[in-house]
Design a protein around this motif. Structure first.
Motif, short mmCIF file in Angstrom:
data_model
loop_
_atom_site.label_atom_id
_atom_site.label_comp_id
_atom_site.label_asym_id
_atom_site.label_seq_id
_atom_site.Cartn_x
_atom_site.Cartn_y
_atom_site.Cartn_z
N GLY A 98 -4.67 -4.68 -10.68
CA GLY A 98 -3.96 -3.48 -10.23
C GLY A 98 -2.73 -3.75 -9.41
N SER A 99 -2.12 -4.90 -9.59
CA SER A 99 -0.96 -5.24 -8.77
C SER A 99 0.37 -4.85 -9.42
CB SER A 99 -0.96 -6.73 -8.42
OG SER A 99 -0.99 -7.50 -9.60
N ARG A 100 0.34 -4.42 -10.68
CA ARG A 100 1.58 -3.92 -11.28
C ARG A 100 1.95 -2.61 -10.61
NH1 ARG A 100 -0.50 -4.41 -16.99
NH2 ARG A 100 -0.09 -2.18 -16.91
N LEU A 101 3.23 -2.28 -10.60
CA LEU A 101 3.74 -1.17 -9.80
C LEU A 101 3.04 0.15 -10.11
CD1 LEU A 101 5.71 -0.19 -7.69
CD2 LEU A 101 7.41 0.11 -9.48
N GLU A 102 2.93 0.51 -11.37
CA GLU A 102 2.31 1.79 -11.71
C GLU A 102 0.83 1.82 -11.34
OE1 GLU A 102 2.34 5.59 -12.42
OE2 GLU A 102 4.15 4.36 -12.54
N GLN A 103 0.13 0.71 -11.56
CA GLN A 103 -1.28 0.64 -11.17
C GLN A 103 -1.42 0.72 -9.65
OE1 GLN A 103 -2.18 -3.15 -12.90
NE2 GLN A 103 -3.00 -2.25 -14.78
N ALA A 104 -0.53 0.07 -8.93
CA ALA A 104 -0.58 0.09 -7.47
C ALA A 104 -0.34 1.50 -6.94
CB ALA A 104 0.44 -0.88 -6.90
N ARG A 105 0.60 2.21 -7.54
CA ARG A 105 0.84 3.60 -7.12
C ARG A 105 -0.37 4.47 -7.40
NH1 ARG A 105 6.93 4.08 -9.53
NH2 ARG A 105 7.99 3.11 -7.75
N THR A 106 -0.96 4.30 -8.57
CA THR A 106 -2.13 5.10 -8.93
C THR A 106 -3.30 4.81 -7.99
OG1 THR A 106 -1.45 5.13 -11.24
CG2 THR A 106 -3.75 5.62 -10.78
N SER A 107 -3.53 3.55 -7.69
CA SER A 107 -4.64 3.22 -6.80
C SER A 107 -4.38 3.70 -5.38
CB SER A 107 -4.92 1.71 -6.82
OG SER A 107 -3.85 0.97 -6.26
N ALA A 108 -3.13 3.69 -4.94
CA ALA A 108 -2.80 4.20 -3.61
C ALA A 108 -3.10 5.70 -3.52
CB ALA A 108 -1.34 3.92 -3.27
N TRP A 109 -2.65 6.44 -4.54
CA TRP A 109 -2.96 7.87 -4.58
C TRP A 109 -4.46 8.10 -4.63
CZ3 TRP A 109 -0.40 11.83 -3.08
CH2 TRP A 109 0.99 11.87 -3.17
N SER A 110 -5.16 7.30 -5.41
CA SER A 110 -6.61 7.44 -5.54
C SER A 110 -7.32 7.24 -4.21
CB SER A 110 -7.15 6.45 -6.56
OG SER A 110 -6.58 6.68 -7.82
N VAL A 111 -6.89 6.24 -3.45
CA VAL A 111 -7.49 5.96 -2.15
C VAL A 111 -7.26 7.14 -1.20
CG1 VAL A 111 -7.20 4.55 -0.06
CG2 VAL A 111 -7.47 3.46 -2.29
N ILE A 112 -6.05 7.63 -1.14
CA ILE A 112 -5.71 8.72 -0.22
C ILE A 112 -6.49 9.98 -0.58
CG2 ILE A 112 -3.86 10.26 0.50
CD1 ILE A 112 -1.98 7.79 0.24
N VAL A 113 -6.48 10.34 -1.85
CA VAL A 113 -7.16 11.57 -2.28
C VAL A 113 -8.67 11.44 -2.13
CG1 VAL A 113 -7.62 13.03 -4.29
CG2 VAL A 113 -5.29 12.31 -3.79
N ALA A 114 -9.23 10.31 -2.52
CA ALA A 114 -10.68 10.13 -2.44
C ALA A 114 -11.17 10.17 -0.99
CB ALA A 114 -11.09 8.81 -3.10
N ALA A 115 -10.45 9.54 -0.08
CA ALA A 115 -10.87 9.55 1.33
C ALA A 115 -10.82 10.97 1.90
CB ALA A 115 -9.99 8.61 2.15
#
Length: 129
Positions: A98-115
């Motif tokens: 998940g270190s590619r830019l689009e994957q990193a953005r998606t995982s960042a959003w996922s962390v924020i929303v899930a928390a």
């Protein structure tokens, strides 16, 4: 020969800077870690008091039933959820997942929303009361 005058420093307004979502998730990870560190002694004392007897547990629950303490508990739930999720995200990125830019953005959003959802569900279901 005279030295040229230096330009005056520019005012840096942090509220006008548009941080990328990865930076926001990373800052949230640090903030949640500090919140957990500061509140850890209180959580340990509460756990110790709750394990004494059923009466001690009921007394602690009654003391924590106010709106301000409920808000504090929701913040603790958010901090724990965000810190764990963001930590897992960082660990996965460290090993190249998940270190590619689009994957990193998606995982960042996922962390924020899930928390936020975890904290909201905990508050609404009364799991904290």
């Amino acid at each position: 020969m005279r030295a040229q005058p230096q330009a005056a420093p520019k005012f840096l307004n942090l509220f006008q800077i548009r941080f990328p979502i990865g930076a926001i998730a990373s800052i949230g990870h640090r903030v949640s870690g500090v919140v957990l560190l500061i509140l850890l002694p209180l959580l340990a004392i509460g756990l110790d008091e709750s394990l004494g007897s059923a009466e001690d547990f009921d007394a602690l629950r009654d003391n924590l039933s106010g709106p301000l303490t409920m808000l504090l508990l929701v913040i603790v739930v958010w901090a724990a959820a965000h810190h764990v999720l963001a930590g897992v995200r960082h660990l996965l990125m460290d090993i190249g997942i998940g270190s590619r830019l689009e994957q990193a953005r998606t995982s960042a959003w996922s962390v924020i929303v899930a928390a936020l959802l975890i904290a909201l569900v905990a508050a609404l279901t009364g799991a904290l009361s």
